[in-house]
Write a protein that holds these residues in place. Structure first.
Motif, PDB file in Angstrom:
ATOM      1  N   PRO A 162     -12.279  -4.582  -9.008  1.00 42.72           N
ATOM      2  CA  PRO A 162     -11.319  -5.688  -9.076  1.00 42.72           C
ATOM      3  C   PRO A 162      -9.879  -5.219  -8.877  1.00 42.72           C
ATOM      4  O   PRO A 162      -9.493  -4.138  -9.306  1.00 42.72           O
ATOM      5  CB  PRO A 162     -11.528  -6.236 -10.488  1.00 42.72           C
ATOM      6  CG  PRO A 162     -12.876  -5.773 -10.901  1.00 42.72           C
ATOM      7  CD  PRO A 162     -13.045  -4.436 -10.241  1.00 42.72           C
ATOM      8  N   VAL A 163      -9.120  -6.051  -8.198  1.00 42.12           N
ATOM      9  CA  VAL A 163      -7.686  -5.839  -8.029  1.00 42.12           C
ATOM     10  C   VAL A 163      -6.989  -7.137  -8.391  1.00 42.12           C
ATOM     11  O   VAL A 163      -7.635  -8.124  -8.760  1.00 42.12           O
ATOM     12  CB  VAL A 163      -7.334  -5.428  -6.578  1.00 42.12           C
ATOM     13  CG1 VAL A 163      -7.831  -4.041  -6.270  1.00 42.12           C
ATOM     14  CG2 VAL A 163      -7.915  -6.431  -5.584  1.00 42.12           C
ATOM     15  N   SER A 164      -5.690  -7.155  -8.291  1.00 36.86           N
ATOM     16  CA  SER A 164      -4.945  -8.340  -8.699  1.00 36.86           C
ATOM     17  C   SER A 164      -3.825  -8.632  -7.718  1.00 36.86           C
ATOM     18  O   SER A 164      -3.478  -7.795  -6.861  1.00 36.86           O
ATOM     19  CB  SER A 164      -4.368  -8.144 -10.106  1.00 36.86           C
ATOM     20  OG  SER A 164      -3.531  -6.994 -10.128  1.00 36.86           O
ATOM     21  N   LEU A 165      -3.264  -9.820  -7.849  1.00 34.31           N
ATOM     22  CA  LEU A 165      -2.076 -10.145  -7.080  1.00 34.31           C
ATOM     23  C   LEU A 165      -0.897  -9.331  -7.620  1.00 34.31           C
ATOM     24  O   LEU A 165      -0.772  -9.117  -8.822  1.00 34.31           O
ATOM     25  CB  LEU A 165      -1.768 -11.637  -7.191  1.00 34.31           C
ATOM     26  CG  LEU A 165      -2.806 -12.601  -6.616  1.00 34.31           C
ATOM     27  CD1 LEU A 165      -2.335 -14.034  -6.792  1.00 34.31           C
ATOM     28  CD2 LEU A 165      -3.055 -12.311  -5.144  1.00 34.31           C
ATOM     29  N   ILE A 211       1.780 -13.608  -0.326  1.00 33.21           N
ATOM     30  CA  ILE A 211       1.285 -12.935  -1.522  1.00 33.21           C
ATOM     31  C   ILE A 211       0.858 -11.521  -1.145  1.00 33.21           C
ATOM     32  O   ILE A 211       0.685 -11.214   0.039  1.00 33.21           O
ATOM     33  CB  ILE A 211       0.103 -13.676  -2.178  1.00 33.21           C
ATOM     34  CG1 ILE A 211      -1.092 -13.750  -1.218  1.00 33.21           C
ATOM     35  CG2 ILE A 211       0.520 -15.074  -2.655  1.00 33.21           C
ATOM     36  CD1 ILE A 211      -2.365 -14.301  -1.847  1.00 33.21           C
ATOM     37  N   ALA A 212       0.690 -10.685  -2.157  1.00 35.23           N
ATOM     38  CA  ALA A 212       0.224  -9.318  -1.927  1.00 35.23           C
ATOM     39  C   ALA A 212      -0.860  -8.989  -2.942  1.00 35.23           C
ATOM     40  O   ALA A 212      -0.824  -9.450  -4.081  1.00 35.23           O
ATOM     41  CB  ALA A 212       1.375  -8.331  -2.033  1.00 35.23           C
ATOM     42  N   ILE A 213      -1.815  -8.174  -2.495  1.00 34.71           N
ATOM     43  CA  ILE A 213      -2.958  -7.778  -3.319  1.00 34.71           C
ATOM     44  C   ILE A 213      -3.028  -6.258  -3.340  1.00 34.71           C
ATOM     45  O   ILE A 213      -2.957  -5.613  -2.290  1.00 34.71           O
ATOM     46  CB  ILE A 213      -4.267  -8.346  -2.742  1.00 34.71           C
ATOM     47  CG1 ILE A 213      -4.228  -9.873  -2.701  1.00 34.71           C
ATOM     48  CG2 ILE A 213      -5.482  -7.846  -3.526  1.00 34.71           C
ATOM     49  CD1 ILE A 213      -5.306 -10.495  -1.840  1.00 34.71           C
ATOM     50  N   SER A 214      -3.175  -5.703  -4.534  1.00 38.41           N
ATOM     51  CA  SER A 214      -3.247  -4.254  -4.634  1.00 38.41           C
ATOM     52  C   SER A 214      -3.620  -3.849  -6.044  1.00 38.41           C
ATOM     53  O   SER A 214      -3.449  -4.621  -7.000  1.00 38.41           O
ATOM     54  CB  SER A 214      -1.891  -3.631  -4.276  1.00 38.41           C
ATOM     55  OG  SER A 214      -1.939  -2.226  -4.383  1.00 38.41           O
TER      56      SER A 214
END
Length: 265
Positions: free
Chosen positions: A248-251, A208-211
């Motif tokens: 806050p960030v998201s996938l 997965i990636a978060i940004s």
């Protein structure tokens, strides 16, 4: 600012200090110290709370780690890229009994960090001087619960740190169900994220990636945190916890990940 956690601020050096790869400098900020390496912000050290992480990407890494390994479970963690050892220090505070090993290329910086900061001692936090990829290759199979890759030369991660040979070792030295975390630089016009995403996908079935969306799309410079494992990641819990962060960030969504996967250099 008063001295806390055993640090005498009056004894810390003023101005850039020569290290093996350039200079290191400490700057006082509200409640803490900022470490700059060659003029670039490298680490933030909170004087009153060793568990506090100021940099957003480190907060995101901790969210993933805590979803995979709930607190206060001790961890055996390898941190590739040292700086002021902020993440290793935070995990030592949150997870008593764990073992954090930090690999730092710059011998003089590693010496300064041990002198300047009141870091936990070995085996809670040990620092080894060397090249991250070369050191990782020396460990036995299934040694670590977590491997963190946070190595930069300027704004970029050297290719020999992220290429398929190095990443194969990172996967090999993780225990079954272990977690790989990578800090990836993203900038408009750069396909470094796509390159590194494809390499990590070669070695881990679950990624997965978060940004921030604007960073993932390539609209502005920033960090992408990539998390990978040989077992499914607790995505729902990670999503909930990411929304609780100060920023806050998201996938990263499927459309952008497909673009990364289809890129051909």
């Amino acid at each position: 600012m008063s001295a806390k956690q055993g640090i005498n601020l009056s004894e810390l050096p003023v101005g850039p200090q020569p290290i093996s790869t350039g200079t290191a400098e400490l700057k006082a900020i509200d409640g803490g110290l900022l470490l700059l390496v060659n003029g670039v912000e490298s680490s933030c050290y909170d004087l009153s709370d060793p568990a506090y992480l100021d940099f957003e990407y480190l907060q995101q890494m901790s969210v993933v780690a805590e979803a995979c390994f709930p607190l206060p479970q001790p961890l055996s963690a390898l941190h590739l890229g040292g700086g002021a050892c902020s993440l290793a220090r935070a995990w030592a505070a949150k997870r008593p009994g764990g073992r954090g090993r930090v690999v730092e290329l710059d011998e003089k910086l590693a010496e300064f960090v041990r002198t300047w900061f009141d870091l936990p001692r070995s085996p809670e936090l040990s620092i080894r001087v060397g090249d991250a990829a070369e050191v990782a290759a020396t460990f036995r199979d299934e040694t670590f619960d977590v491997v963190v890759r946070d190595v930069f030369a300027g704004a970029h991660t050297p290719e020999h740190i992220w290429n398929t040979e190095a990443t194969a070792h990172y996967a090999r030295i993780l225990k079954p169900g272990g977690l790989f975390l990578a800090n990836v630089e993203a900038a408009p016009g750069s396909m470094s994220v796509a390159q590194e995403w494809q390499v990590i996908r070669e070695h881990f079935p679950e990624v997965i990636a978060i940004s921030a969306p604007t960073v993932a799309r390539g609209d502005r410079r920033g960090n992408v945190v990539v998390a990978a494992s040989d077992k499914p990641l607790p995505v729902s819990q990670i999503e909930v916890d990411l929304r609780r962060l100060p920023l806050p960030v998201s996938l990263v969504g499927a459309k952008i990940k497909r673009r990364w996967e289809q890129w051909r250099g």
